[in-house]
Design an enzyme around this catalytic site. Structure first.
Site, PDB file in Angstrom:
ATOM      1  N   HIS A  51      -2.592   1.260   6.974  1.00  0.00           N
ATOM      2  CA  HIS A  51      -2.939   1.027   5.567  1.00  0.00           C
ATOM      3  C   HIS A  51      -3.220   2.374   4.910  1.00  0.00           C
ATOM      4  CE1 HIS A  51      -4.151  -1.170   2.035  1.00  0.00           C
ATOM      5  NE2 HIS A  51      -5.286  -0.507   1.999  1.00  0.00           N
TER       6      HIS A  51
ATOM      7  N   CYS B 146       0.814  -1.226   0.000  1.00  0.00           N
ATOM      8  CA  CYS B 146       0.000   0.000   0.000  1.00  0.00           C
ATOM      9  C   CYS B 146       0.845   1.273   0.000  1.00  0.00           C
ATOM     10  CB  CYS B 146      -0.997  -0.011   1.153  1.00  0.00           C
ATOM     11  SG  CYS B 146      -0.266   0.043   2.804  1.00  0.00           S
TER      12      CYS B 146
ATOM     13  N   HIS C 254      -5.914   1.114  -4.111  1.00  0.00           N
ATOM     14  CA  HIS C 254      -4.965   0.667  -3.099  1.00  0.00           C
ATOM     15  C   HIS C 254      -4.456  -0.729  -3.421  1.00  0.00           C
ATOM     16  CE1 HIS C 254      -7.725  -1.890  -0.331  1.00  0.00           C
ATOM     17  NE2 HIS C 254      -8.302  -1.755  -1.502  1.00  0.00           N
TER      18      HIS C 254
END
Length: 160
Positions: free
Chosen positions: A119, A70, A131
């Site tokens: 994240h 990510c 993502h």
């Protein structure tokens, strides 16, 4: 001796009497507008790059090409736009000074999720982000509702 003087009236605009200069507040406003437009161009470049990575595989520690985690994807997209970001989600959030709200998110903003901001995704507008989700999955565009809204923990606007 008789003399005659003829008066001639010449109009000189007020601007000719002074040197043209911008006030400091006008100069600041111009600089801020220029900086904002540059940031928007950079954000558009980052978003376009993120779209090109859809379908690439996830790899822990991956920073491209063809495999991403990510923060690697977020950093790679913004690097393409000429902005260097730190490698980890925590460092990105801490380093980028311009924080934004969930409702204030604009294209290119980086959205963070979960406690500790573990994240990150790239906001692409209209309630979606791109993502690199997790092992075994691929880079994808997802709707920001339910799960993501519940786990949202902050956002930043790189490029300033």
């Amino acid at each position: 001796m008789w003399t005659s003087a003829t008066a001639v009236h010449v109009h000189v605009p007020a601007a000719a009497h002074s040197t043209p200069s911008m006030t400091s507040s006008a100069h600041s406003a111009f600089a801020a507008k220029s900086q904002k437009s540059r940031q928007k161009r950079r954000a558009a470049t980052a978003v376009a790059y993120a779209y090109q990575q859809i379908g690439d595989r996830y790899r822990y520690g991956g920073s491209g090409p063809r495999a991403w985690d990510c923060s690697g994807l977020a950093g790679g997209a913004w690097r393409k736009a000429g902005v260097r970001l730190p490698r980890t989600t925590y460092a990105i959030y801490r380093t980028v000074k311009r924080k934004v709200s969930w409702k204030g998110a604009a294209k290119g903003d980086l959205l963070f999720f979960y406690s500790g901001k573990s994240h990150v995704g790239i906001y692409v507008g209209r309630g979606y982000m791109i993502h690199a989700p997790s092992s075994g999955k691929r880079v994808k565009k997802v709707r920001l509702a339910g799960h993501y809204k519940r786990h949202f923990s902050g956002a930043v606007r790189p490029g300033y």
